[in-house]
Enzyme design. Structure first.
Site, PDB file in Angstrom:
ATOM      1  N   GLU A  99       0.879  -1.176   0.000  1.00 37.22           N
ATOM      2  CA  GLU A  99       0.000   0.000   0.000  1.00 37.22           C
ATOM      3  C   GLU A  99       0.908   1.215   0.000  1.00 37.22           C
ATOM      4  OE1 GLU A  99      -4.004  -1.881   1.756  1.00 37.22           O
ATOM      5  OE2 GLU A  99      -3.138  -0.255   2.913  1.00 37.22           O
ATOM      6  N   CYS A 108      -2.074   9.113   2.733  1.00 38.07           N
ATOM      7  CA  CYS A 108      -1.769   8.493   1.437  1.00 38.07           C
ATOM      8  C   CYS A 108      -2.795   8.947   0.409  1.00 38.07           C
ATOM      9  CB  CYS A 108      -1.771   6.984   1.556  1.00 38.07           C
ATOM     10  SG  CYS A 108      -3.259   6.331   2.313  1.00 38.07           S
TER      11      CYS A 108
HETATM   12  P1  NAD Z   1       8.680   4.469   4.197  1.00 41.46           P
HETATM   13  O1  NAD Z   1       8.659   3.736   2.897  1.00 41.46           O
HETATM   14  O2  NAD Z   1       9.805   5.402   4.456  1.00 41.46           O
HETATM   15  O3  NAD Z   1       8.675   3.446   5.427  1.00 41.46           O
HETATM   16  C1  NAD Z   1       7.646   2.494   5.604  1.00 41.46           C
HETATM   17  C2  NAD Z   1       8.149   1.365   6.479  1.00 41.46           C
HETATM   18  O4  NAD Z   1       9.159   0.639   5.782  1.00 41.46           O
HETATM   19  C3  NAD Z   1       8.781   1.810   7.799  1.00 41.46           C
HETATM   20  O5  NAD Z   1       8.373   0.941   8.806  1.00 41.46           O
HETATM   21  C4  NAD Z   1      10.267   1.675   7.519  1.00 41.46           C
HETATM   22  O6  NAD Z   1      11.053   1.481   8.667  1.00 41.46           O
HETATM   23  C5  NAD Z   1      10.293   0.453   6.624  1.00 41.46           C
HETATM   24  N1  NAD Z   1      11.463   0.293   5.746  1.00 41.46           N
HETATM   25  C6  NAD Z   1      12.251   1.265   5.211  1.00 41.46           C
HETATM   26  N2  NAD Z   1      13.200   0.706   4.410  1.00 41.46           N
HETATM   27  C7  NAD Z   1      13.004  -0.635   4.452  1.00 41.46           C
HETATM   28  C8  NAD Z   1      13.652  -1.757   3.831  1.00 41.46           C
HETATM   29  N3  NAD Z   1      14.693  -1.596   3.008  1.00 41.46           N
HETATM   30  N4  NAD Z   1      13.178  -2.994   4.087  1.00 41.46           N
HETATM   31  C9  NAD Z   1      12.103  -3.176   4.910  1.00 41.46           C
HETATM   32  N5  NAD Z   1      11.470  -2.164   5.525  1.00 41.46           N
HETATM   33  C10 NAD Z   1      11.903  -0.903   5.296  1.00 41.46           C
HETATM   34  O7  NAD Z   1       7.277   5.212   4.289  1.00 41.46           O
HETATM   35  P2  NAD Z   1       6.733   6.192   5.437  1.00 41.46           P
HETATM   36  O8  NAD Z   1       7.464   7.494   5.370  1.00 41.46           O
HETATM   37  O9  NAD Z   1       6.673   5.463   6.721  1.00 41.46           O
HETATM   38  O10 NAD Z   1       5.217   6.402   4.965  1.00 41.46           O
HETATM   39  C11 NAD Z   1       4.832   7.374   4.060  1.00 41.46           C
HETATM   40  C12 NAD Z   1       4.437   6.740   2.729  1.00 41.46           C
HETATM   41  O11 NAD Z   1       3.464   5.731   2.955  1.00 41.46           O
HETATM   42  C13 NAD Z   1       3.785   7.729   1.790  1.00 41.46           C
HETATM   43  O12 NAD Z   1       4.263   7.520   0.481  1.00 41.46           O
HETATM   44  C14 NAD Z   1       2.296   7.378   1.881  1.00 41.46           C
HETATM   45  O13 NAD Z   1       1.542   7.758   0.763  1.00 41.46           O
HETATM   46  C15 NAD Z   1       2.377   5.898   2.060  1.00 41.46           C
HETATM   47  N6  NAD Z   1       1.140   5.370   2.664  1.00 41.46           N
HETATM   48  C16 NAD Z   1       0.296   4.622   1.884  1.00 41.46           C
HETATM   49  C17 NAD Z   1      -0.903   4.135   2.407  1.00 41.46           C
HETATM   50  C18 NAD Z   1      -1.863   3.340   1.574  1.00 41.46           C
HETATM   51  O14 NAD Z   1      -2.809   2.795   2.135  1.00 41.46           O
HETATM   52  N7  NAD Z   1      -1.709   3.246   0.267  1.00 41.46           N
HETATM   53  C19 NAD Z   1      -1.226   4.402   3.747  1.00 41.46           C
HETATM   54  C20 NAD Z   1      -0.341   5.156   4.518  1.00 41.46           C
HETATM   55  C21 NAD Z   1       0.850   5.629   3.956  1.00 41.46           C
END
Ligand code: NAD
Length: 459
Positions: free
Chosen positions: A230, A264
């Site tokens: 997501e 999001c």
């Molecule tokens: P992010 O991608 O920076 O991090 C998300 C998660 O991934 C965190 O827990 C982080 O620690 C982990 N992570 C980072 N690198 C990783 C790796 N290499 N391997 C495994 N895990 C890893 O995102 P964020 O800043 O936490 O969230 C914001 C983003 O999420 C925005 O783009 C937003 O649109 C999206 N979002 C989407 C939805 C949806 O339902 N489509 C909902 C909420 C947020």
């Protein structure tokens, strides 16, 4: 050590020891051992435990909202709204689990000439739930509640920016009766997430950015396991020439700026028919001017700080890029001169798709409004994105809205509303917005494997 910083003042709240790869391996092994017994319990027992979890969420909602607000800057009334909204989602899962997980007899021996056919929904096994910080209760519970109900063990890694909330969720689930091995909290950032994905998993459920989502998909491909992503969006809305402009402006301002624009499905681009453009822009700017900016722990605050300091520079760069290319600033445009990661609510007009503010996810309190002269032009511009989470059309007639929305490849379509999620409807993105879905009854079955039974009576 993971340092939890309050984004409203930049101060340290707490330091937490991070899970090491060895510690994560141990939690994974324990989950693997414990999962079959959890799955073997009757669904009603697991449901009873989730009901107890729901009851403690409800009882502690004020404290939980304050914790969330302190670690990621969400205004406290919006944090309370998120916890309350989560109760409704849990109710949906509880009400629909039995029906969604029940065996489906599809052919009896009489009709099948001696052979019966049936589907059973079996838990996937041990799954990873790697989560974002912007709505940790929503995006977390969309996964772990139906996953646990379906009999899975969950290795839950909350975002490093919402770990206190993740810890609170784990405590409440354990107190409600979920064995610690069946729901294990993993504390850490990207490195901890990556270490988790090195272990053999039966499903990976991720919420976060497109950039990280690609890495998750690659990790899932290496072990060939089920993956759901997501991801982000650049969600458009179009205001036609036959609507109540004031109501549309107020609805869209909320859709763009709620949670300080860090949703999001936040409205990130607005197209307005030229016949109502000037009136709309005036009403929109007036609405945004009325938003109360301040400390997230103050009840009336509508706009708080950004959760992450580096995002301030991203927003500044988007504003500069737009102004360099001919946009006009109607409101805001820079970081605020106060402690914490505050950015002024920003409205840009005279924008076009050469500008980053109209093509890249902003994830902050900033919006571009573009004038269009026809529905065709609006549809073309709305479709001009690799993302596909949501899109909305404000129009008097539903046929007009539906015919525009049907041209767009998105997971959700809105007529006269925006930034809305319902537990009854599937939540999904297309293109760069992701793979798979949560919520709805499909979002319960997605945590299971449908086994096909071919049952022939002995000859
Ligand atoms: P992010 O991608 O920076 O991090 C998300 C998660 O991934 C965190 O827990 C982080 O620690 C982990 N992570 C980072 N690198 C990783 C790796 N290499 N391997 C495994 N895990 C890893 O995102 P964020 O800043 O936490 O969230 C914001 C983003 O999420 C925005 O783009 C937003 O649109 C999206 N979002 C989407 C939805 C949806 O339902 N489509 C909902 C909420 C947020």
């Amino acid at each position: 050590m993971l340092h939890i910083i309050n984004p409203a003042n930049g101060q340290l709240i707490e330091g937490l020891p991070e899970d090491t790869p060895e510690g994560i391996r141990e939690k994974h092994a324990a989950a693997r051992t414990a999962q079959p017994a959890w799955a073997a319990r009757p669904l009603e027992e697991r449901a009873q435990i989730i009901r107890a979890f729901r009851a403690s969420l409800e009882a502690q909602q004020d404290t939980l909202a304050r914790t969330l607000s302190s670690e990621m800057g969400k205004p406290v009334s919006q944090a309370a709204g998120e916890v309350k909204g989560t109760l409704g989602r849990i109710d949906f899962f509880l009400e629909n689990a039995a029906r969604s997980l029940a065996p489906e007899p599809l052919l009896d021996t009489e009709a099948g000439g001696g052979t019966a056919e049936e589907i059973t929904h079996e838990p996937l096994g041990v799954i990873a739930n790697i989560s974002a910080w912007n709505y940790p209760y929503f995006v977390g519970s969309n996964v772990f509640v139906p996953a646990l109900l379906a009999g899975n063990a969950v290795l839950y890694k909350p975002s490093e920016h919402s770990t206190l909330t993740g810890r609170a969720i784990a405590r409440l689930l354990h107190a409600a009766g979920v064995p610690r091995e069946v729901f294990a909290l993993i504390v850490g950032g990207g490195a901890a997430g990556a270490a988790l994905l090195e272990l053999p998993l039966d499903g990976i459920f991720f919420t976060g950015s497109y950039a990280t989502g690609r890495k998750i998909a690659e990790a899932a491909a290496r072990q060939l396991t089920k993956v759901q992503l997501e991801l982000g969006g650049k969600d458009p809305a179009y205001v036609t020439d036959d609507v109540n402009v004031q109501a549309a402006a107020e609805g869209l301002a909320d859709g763009a700026f709620y949670n300080t624009g860090q949703s999001c499905c936040a409205v990130e681009r607005i197209y307005v028919h030229e016949a109502v453009y000037d009136t709309f822009v005036d009403a929109f700017v007036e609405t945004v001017r009325g938003f109360s900016i301040g400390d997230p722990d103050v009840e009336g605050t509508y706009i708080g700080p950004l959760a992450r300091e580096p995002q301030l520079a991203v927003l500044e760069a988007q504003v500069k890029d737009a102004l360099d290319k001919g946009a006009t600033l109607k409101l805001g445009g820079k970081r605020m001169e106060r402690a914490g990661y505050y950015f002024e609510p920003t409205v840009l007009v005279d924008v076009d798709h050469s500008m980053r503010v109209m093509s890249e996810e902003s994830f902050g309190p900033i919006i571009g409004i573009q004038k269009v002269s026809s529905d065709e032009e609006a549809a073309q511009l709305m479709a001009d994105t690799p993302y596909g989470l949501t899109a909305g059309v404000y129009a008097r007639g539903s046929e007009r809205a539906r015919s525009i929305l049907a041209q767009l490849r998105t997971g959700s379509s809105y007529w006269n509303c925006c930034d809305r999620v319902s537990p009854r409807l599937p939540w999904s993105g297309r293109g760069h917005s992701g793979l798979g879905l949560t919520l709805s009854t499909y979002g319960i079955q997605t945590f299971t494997h449908p086994r096909a039974w071919h049952l022939r009576q002995p000859a």
